[in-house]
Design a protein around this motif. Sequence first.
Motif, PDB file in Angstrom:
ATOM      1  N   ARG A   3      -5.339  29.220  23.861  1.00 33.22           N
ATOM      2  CA  ARG A   3      -5.255  29.764  25.224  1.00 33.22           C
ATOM      3  C   ARG A   3      -6.645  29.870  25.847  1.00 33.22           C
ATOM      4  O   ARG A   3      -6.818  29.568  27.027  1.00 33.22           O
ATOM      5  N   LEU A  35       1.177  21.633  27.530  1.00 36.19           N
ATOM      6  CA  LEU A  35       0.314  22.276  28.504  1.00 36.19           C
ATOM      7  C   LEU A  35      -0.793  21.358  29.028  1.00 36.19           C
ATOM      8  O   LEU A  35      -1.355  21.620  30.091  1.00 36.19           O
ATOM      9  N   GLU A  68       0.943  28.546  32.866  1.00 35.80           N
ATOM     10  CA  GLU A  68       0.429  29.410  31.797  1.00 35.80           C
ATOM     11  C   GLU A  68      -0.903  30.039  32.207  1.00 35.80           C
ATOM     12  O   GLU A  68      -1.145  31.222  31.960  1.00 35.80           O
ATOM     13  N   ARG A  71      -0.139  32.787  34.565  1.00 35.05           N
ATOM     14  CA  ARG A  71       0.405  33.941  33.841  1.00 35.05           C
ATOM     15  C   ARG A  71      -0.706  34.705  33.133  1.00 35.05           C
ATOM     16  O   ARG A  71      -0.754  35.938  33.156  1.00 35.05           O
TER      17      ARG A  71
END
Length: 92
Positions: A3, A35, A68, A71
């Motif tokens: 991430r 992603l 993502e 978020r």
Amino acid sequence: MPRLFLMRLACVQFPFQVIRPEEVIYASVLKATGLIEAEFNPPLSPNGKYVPTRTAIVICITDEGMAELKRLQDERPRRWNRSARSAPPRFW
């Protein structure tokens, strides 16, 4: 950690070459989860033996990756505000 790598990719120009071994692994995880779009060296050497991939080229962040990132961005201030402003819980 993938991430954090995704957040780093949000700040680079594409195509982006990845050469650090741990980041190549992060890129493979992000690609597997949809992603990012990336290309990796073939896992076979010219003589047919398996060799670990040493580089990757990240082509872009997908729509799912951008969602993502959004978020993560929305989630981050809540965590910081909660920990910075709230008192520790009392148990008495």
